[in-house]
Structure formats: structure tokens, C-alpha cells
Write a protein that holds these residues in place. Structure first.
Motif, PDB file in Angstrom:
ATOM      1  N   GLU A  55      51.045  45.927  43.982  1.00  0.00           N
ATOM      2  CA  GLU A  55      49.853  45.614  43.188  1.00  0.00           C
ATOM      3  C   GLU A  55      49.027  46.883  42.929  1.00  0.00           C
ATOM      4  O   GLU A  55      48.567  47.130  41.808  1.00  0.00           O
ATOM      5  CB  GLU A  55      49.005  44.584  43.952  1.00  0.00           C
ATOM      6  N   SER A  56      48.862  47.711  43.957  1.00  0.00           N
ATOM      7  CA  SER A  56      48.089  48.952  43.796  1.00  0.00           C
ATOM      8  C   SER A  56      48.797  49.932  42.863  1.00  0.00           C
ATOM      9  O   SER A  56      48.154  50.601  42.049  1.00  0.00           O
ATOM     10  CB  SER A  56      47.866  49.630  45.154  1.00  0.00           C
ATOM     11  N   LEU A  57      50.097  49.993  42.992  1.00  0.00           N
ATOM     12  CA  LEU A  57      50.888  50.907  42.154  1.00  0.00           C
ATOM     13  C   LEU A  57      50.759  50.532  40.674  1.00  0.00           C
ATOM     14  O   LEU A  57      50.525  51.385  39.813  1.00  0.00           O
ATOM     15  CB  LEU A  57      52.360  50.784  42.584  1.00  0.00           C
ATOM     16  N   ASP A  58      50.866  49.244  40.397  1.00  0.00           N
ATOM     17  CA  ASP A  58      50.967  48.773  39.020  1.00  0.00           C
ATOM     18  C   ASP A  58      49.598  48.563  38.376  1.00  0.00           C
ATOM     19  O   ASP A  58      49.376  48.886  37.213  1.00  0.00           O
ATOM     20  CB  ASP A  58      51.756  47.445  39.050  1.00  0.00           C
ATOM     21  N   ASN A  59      48.659  48.005  39.156  1.00  0.00           N
ATOM     22  CA  ASN A  59      47.332  47.668  38.606  1.00  0.00           C
ATOM     23  C   ASN A  59      46.299  48.753  38.890  1.00  0.00           C
ATOM     24  O   ASN A  59      45.310  48.873  38.168  1.00  0.00           O
ATOM     25  CB  ASN A  59      46.883  46.327  39.213  1.00  0.00           C
ATOM     26  N   GLY A  60      46.508  49.533  39.959  1.00  0.00           N
ATOM     27  CA  GLY A  60      45.572  50.598  40.300  1.00  0.00           C
ATOM     28  C   GLY A  60      44.480  50.156  41.251  1.00  0.00           C
ATOM     29  O   GLY A  60      43.598  50.940  41.603  1.00  0.00           O
ATOM     30  N   PHE A  97      43.901  40.503  38.130  1.00  0.00           N
ATOM     31  CA  PHE A  97      44.310  40.034  39.461  1.00  0.00           C
ATOM     32  C   PHE A  97      45.723  39.465  39.318  1.00  0.00           C
ATOM     33  O   PHE A  97      45.906  38.245  39.355  1.00  0.00           O
ATOM     34  CB  PHE A  97      43.345  38.954  39.974  1.00  0.00           C
ATOM     35  N   PRO A  98      46.716  40.329  39.156  1.00  0.00           N
ATOM     36  CA  PRO A  98      48.051  39.819  38.806  1.00  0.00           C
ATOM     37  C   PRO A  98      48.609  38.803  39.808  1.00  0.00           C
ATOM     38  O   PRO A  98      49.144  37.776  39.407  1.00  0.00           O
ATOM     39  CB  PRO A  98      48.908  41.085  38.775  1.00  0.00           C
ATOM     40  N   LEU A  99      48.462  39.070  41.100  1.00  0.00           N
ATOM     41  CA  LEU A  99      49.009  38.123  42.079  1.00  0.00           C
ATOM     42  C   LEU A  99      48.090  36.931  42.294  1.00  0.00           C
ATOM     43  O   LEU A  99      48.544  35.794  42.432  1.00  0.00           O
ATOM     44  CB  LEU A  99      49.210  38.821  43.432  1.00  0.00           C
TER      45      LEU A  99
END
Ligand code: NAD
Length: 497
Positions: A104-109, A167-169
Motif C-alpha cells: 500500500e505504501s509503495l503504490d499509494n505513497g 484508501f485502496p485496501l
């Protein structure tokens, strides 16, 4: 999984296997048209990988799988077992918290600790709806001595779900939890900016034991796969979170196709109102969290701050200092609070709102600039000297930017608080119980926080008044949006004629 996964690395977890396919019928597949698209790391603008893109034909395949599951064994599955599966999925989220949060951090920042919070909230939400699965009940309604009537709450059917990138997840869990608890099947499309964590989570669907076709997840673009979902003739309901502009398009597509049920969770321009009698340090920390949490990319962000005149000067000095102290930077550093904005497009939108505010005569109290020259980082920004008609006060900026202004009376606070086409959230900071209740009652918003902000919980309904949406997510209320009521009326006496 040849061609349908790739070896990637996150600074927190090292190597991992990233699925890249479409998740249909519990299998990883390529898109029928063979298209892929690139996923960008917002921290350094590099390409993380490419994923398969769903087009109309893939939506058709996913809908067929979901329909087959709905008409087949899933419809006969016991509520207890539906609940068990959701609880198992919640347990797997907790077991896999490190990898889910890191992706999540990698993709969304988003900052790694915030991402871990999101994964914990996903587990809470899925487990909560697992608990509801066997408590969805109808009524017996007495109309006459020779008639027996009862109602049942039945699932709606195949649900299309379109989620955003902020909030993708969490949006994945908010959508899947109540839909599955109520016995529906799902075709969910993630946002094109952030498909990766949801794909990792799809492996957990299989591991939890969900039958094929019950939950299908597609990566793809709004105008292609999203539009195919909202206009599909065999989808019974569409649930959407995102911009108000697209929300309107989705309603039109639903109206123009099969009149599928529509629930919408849209934008906001939420007021955060601080009275003279508030605990000022407490209020500042919630106002700060209210706007800068998730880099301001929250539909309920407290982007309009109104402070009563008696404490205004002191408040602004302390708030400026607090905002300037927020740690902005690498999402994988443990102390980071604010990472990059999600994309170049969002970065450009926010910077143009900052320019617009300056041109309109608003004063920058702090922030207003890009940080560094790689990645989409923006300083926490406060505008004062604003008027109610300015674009930066009326329109959703969706970034780390708020406006602050003064009010005199309670009546004025209520009037300016409600001076928006939106109505998602609001907050009141005061030590006076009467003020808290009176102002909360008068604000036209789906959630009003008192002496707090952004403290959402899966047990509490969330959704918008006015142009902020239709329907509710979370809490028992969400189940109403994933069930329909059937009335069964049984005549016990003789024929009428
Ligand atoms: P968006 O509304 O375009 O995208 C949200 C989702 O809708 C994505 O999955 C996207 O693919 C899909 N979509 C886009 N067009 C579609 C269409 N015609 N039919 C069906 N689905 C479609 O949001 P955005 O462009 O990513 O962001 C623009 C603005 O929207 C932001 O600046 C912010 O103001 C707002 N926004 C709000 C939320 C929220 O939580 N309410 C989330 C994201 C963005």
C-alpha cells in the motif's frame, strides 16, 4: 502464474510476488484484449510494474462468474458460513499486515504506519460484517387473523463496486464486507492509480476458502471497465466511491441501462468549527489531523477551518507551528506522517488550487510549495484571508490544503458550516455540551465529530447528505444497501369469493 505475477521488493518486507492479472473465478487471468498499464511509485515517479487491464469483455466474464456463483451454491450457503469466511479473511489480513501495508505504501505513497492502521481497520471491518452475516433478519407483520405475513432481507445479486485510490485496501474491505455478509456476489474495480494491494489481498480470498466467482477483482480504467460496470445489464447494484462528477455519470449509466440500485460515497468540503471555549491544544491537534491525515486525500477532510474570534489569533499561530512540524517524506520511514500525493495529476490539481488561492487574494500562512524535485510531495498549507466565494473555500482540493477564517456567533458558525453543496462530515470543538449538541443537530452532514476528527469506525454508519452521496457505508446501515426486502403474505382462511 506465469506472466501473471512479478517479483518485486518493498523496503520493509524485501522480495515478494506481486500478482498482476485479473482475479476472476478465483483464478488469475490476462485481459481478453491483452492490454496492460503501468503503475507509478508516487515517491520517486518510477514505474513499479505493469498490470493487466480489464476491458468490457473482462467485465462480462467477471459478471458471468459472479452470476453463476450467485445462482449456484453461494445462494444456498448458510449465513454462518458466509460469516466464517469473512472472519477467516479478517484473520488473514492481520497475519499479512506487513506485506499488505508495505505494498500500500509503495503504490499509494501513504506512510507505512498509516498503511498498517488501514490494514487493521480492514480486518476490523471484515470481522464485523462476518459477525452480521447470521443476524440479518426479517419481521412478522400482523394484518388480519387469517393472514400470515413475513418479510425477508434477501441479497440484491451481483454487485459492481468501483473504488478510489485514496484508501485502496480499506475501500476494498468496506465494499466487500457488507456485500458478502448479505449474500451477494461482487465484481470490484480498483482505481487505475493503485491496483497492487488489492491484488495481493485477492490471494487471501482464495486462501480463506471463498468459492470461485463470489469475489472478482479487476484492474482497469474508469471510462472503460468502470463504465462497463455501471451500464451492465446483468449487474443488480453499483456502489461507487470517488468524485461527484463521476458519481453523476454512474447514476446516469444505471438509469440508462437496467436501473440497477446505486449507492454513492462522494466528495466533501467539510467544516471544522472551533469555539472560544474549546481546549485549544486538543482542537489544534484534531484540526491538523483533520486536514493532513492521508495527505489531505480524504473525502471527509476538514478543509474549511472556522475559529471563533476570541481565540483566532492564538489558534492560527499555534496551528501554523503544528502544521509545519508534520513530518513529510519517505512513506517507509517510521516517523513519516505525510507521504507524496498519489499521482502527477493530483499533484498538478492541488498546485493549481494553491495558485488559484494566491491569485484570489488569500494569504499563505504556511506551506504552499512542492517539496524536493522527485515525487509528488507538497507542504502542509494553510490559507487565511479567504472569503466564502473563493474556489479554494468551495471546491474539494483533495490535498494538504485548508482555509481558515473567523466567526463571531454560533448562528454564524452554523450558517457558514452549511454553506456548501456537500454534506459528508463536520466537526465542532467546544467544552460546552449544549453548543456541541445544538451545532451538531444544525449541521447538514452525515457525520459530525465533537472534539475529534476523522475517527471513523466500521461500527458507525458513514455517508453523505446533499451532493456527498446516496446511502451509507459501514455499520448496520450498510446492510440495508446490500439487501432488498421481500414480503411474503400467506392467506390462511377460505377463498375471498
Ligand atoms: P474518480 O472519481 O475519477 O475515480 C474514482 C474511481 O472511479 C476510479 O476507480 C475510477 O477508475 C472510476 N471512474 C472514473 N470514471 C469513471 C466512469 N466514467 N465510470 C465508472 N467509473 C469511473 O476520481 P479521480 O479522478 O481519481 O480523482 C478526482 C477527484 O475526485 C479528486 O481530486 C477528489 O476530489 C475526488 N475523489 C474523491 C474520493 C472519495 O473518497 N470520495 C476518492 C478519490 C477521488
Amino acid at each position: 502464474m506465469s506472466g501473471l505475477s512479478i517479483k518485486l521488493k518493498t523496503p520493509h518486507t524485501g522480495d515478494y510476488e506481486q500478482p498482476t492479472g485479473l482475479f476472476i473465478n478465483n483464478e488469475w487471468v490476462k485481459g481478453v484484449d491483452g492490454k496492460t498499464f503501468e503503475v507509478i511509485n508516487p515517491s520517486d515517479e518510477s514505474v513499479i510494474c505493469s498490470v493487466h487491464e480489464a476491458t468490457e469483455k473482462d467485465v462480462d466474464l467477471a459478471v458471468s462468474a459472479a452470476r453463476k456463483a450467485f445462482n449456484g451454491a453461494w445462494r444456498k450457503e448458510t449465513p454462518e458460513n458466509r460469516g466464517r469466511l469473512l472472519v477467516k479473511l479478517a484473520d488473514l489480513f492481520e497475519k499479512n499486515i506487513d506485506i499488505l501495508a508495505a505494498v500500500e505504501s509503495l503504490d499509494n505513497g501513504k506512510a507505512i504506519n498509516m498503511a498498517k492502521g488501514d490494514v487493521g481497520a480492514c480486518a476490523g471491518c471484515l470481522r464485523y460484517y462476518g459477525g452480521w452475516a447470521d443476524k440479518i433478519e426479517g419481521k412478522v407483520i400482523d394484518t388480519a387473523h387469517d393472514t400470515f405475513n413475513y418479510t425477508k432481507k434477501e441479497p440484491i445479486g451481483v454487485c459492481g463496486q468501483i473504488i478510489p485510490w485514496n484508501f485502496p485496501l480499506l475501500m476494498w474491505a468496506w465494499k466487500i464486507g457488507p456485500a458478502i455478509a448479505a449474500g451477494n456476489t461482487v465484481v470490484l474495480k480498483t482505481a487505475e492509480q493503485t491496483p497492487l494491494s488489492a491484488l495481493v489481498a485477492c490471494n487471501l480470498i482464495k486462501e480463506a476458502g471463498f468459492p470461485p466467482g463470489v469475489i472478482n477483482v479487476l484492474s482497469g480504467f474508469g471510462k472503460v471497465a468502470g463504465a462497463a460496470i455501471s451500464s451492465h445489464m446483468d449487474i443488480d447494484k453499483v456502489a461507487f466511491t470517488g468524485s461527484t462528477v463521476v458519481g453523476r455519470q454512474i447514476m446516469k449509466a444505471a438509469a440508462g441501462s437496467n436501473l440497477k440500485k446505486v449507492t454513492l460515497e462522494l466528495g466533501g468540503k467539510s467544516p471544522n468549527i472551533v469555539f472560544d471555549d474549546a481546549d485549544i491544544d486538543n482542537a489544534i491537534s484534531w484540526v491538523n489531523f483533520g486536514i493532513y491525515f492521508n495527505h489531505g486525500q480524504c473525502c471527509c477532510a476538514g478543509s474549511r477551518v472556522y475559529v471563533q474570534e476570541g481565540i483566532y489569533d492564538k489558534f492560527i499561530e499555534k496551528f501554523k507551528a503544528r502544521a509545519a512540524k508534520n513530518a513529510v517524506g519517505d512513506p517507509f520511514h517510521n516517523e513519516t506522517f505525510q507521504g507524496p500525493q498519489v499521482s502527477q495529476l493530483q499533484f498538478d490539481r492541488i498546485m493549481s488550487y494553491i495558485e488559484e488561492g494566491k491569485k484570489a487574494g488569500a494569504k499563505i500562512e504556511t506551506g504552499g510549495k512542492r517539496i524536493g524535485d522527485k515525487g509528488f510531495f507538497i507542504e502542509p498549507t494553510i490559507f487565511s484571508n479567504v472569503t466564502e466565494d473563493m474556489k479554494i473555500v468551495q471546491e474539494e482540493i483533495f490535498g494538504p490544503v485548508c482555509s481558515i477564517s473567523k466567526f463571531k456567533t454560533k448562528e454564524e458558525a452554523i450558517a457558514i458550516g452549511n454553506n456548501t453543496t456537500y454534506g459528508l462530515a463536520a466537526a465542532v470543538h467546544t467544552s460546552n455540551l449544549n453548543t456541541a449538541i445544538e451545532v451538531s443537530n444544525a449541521l447538514r452532514a452525515g457525520t459530525v465529530w465533537v472534539n475529534t476528527y476523522n475517527t471513523l469506525h466500521w461500527q458507525l454508519p458513514f455517508g453523505g447528505y446533499k451532493e456527498s452521496g446516496i446511502g451509507r457505508e459501514l455499520g448496520e446501515a450498510a446492510l440495508d444497501n446490500y439487501t432488498q426486502v421481500k414480503t411474503v403474505s400467506i392467506r390462511l382462511g377460505d377463498a375471498l369469493f
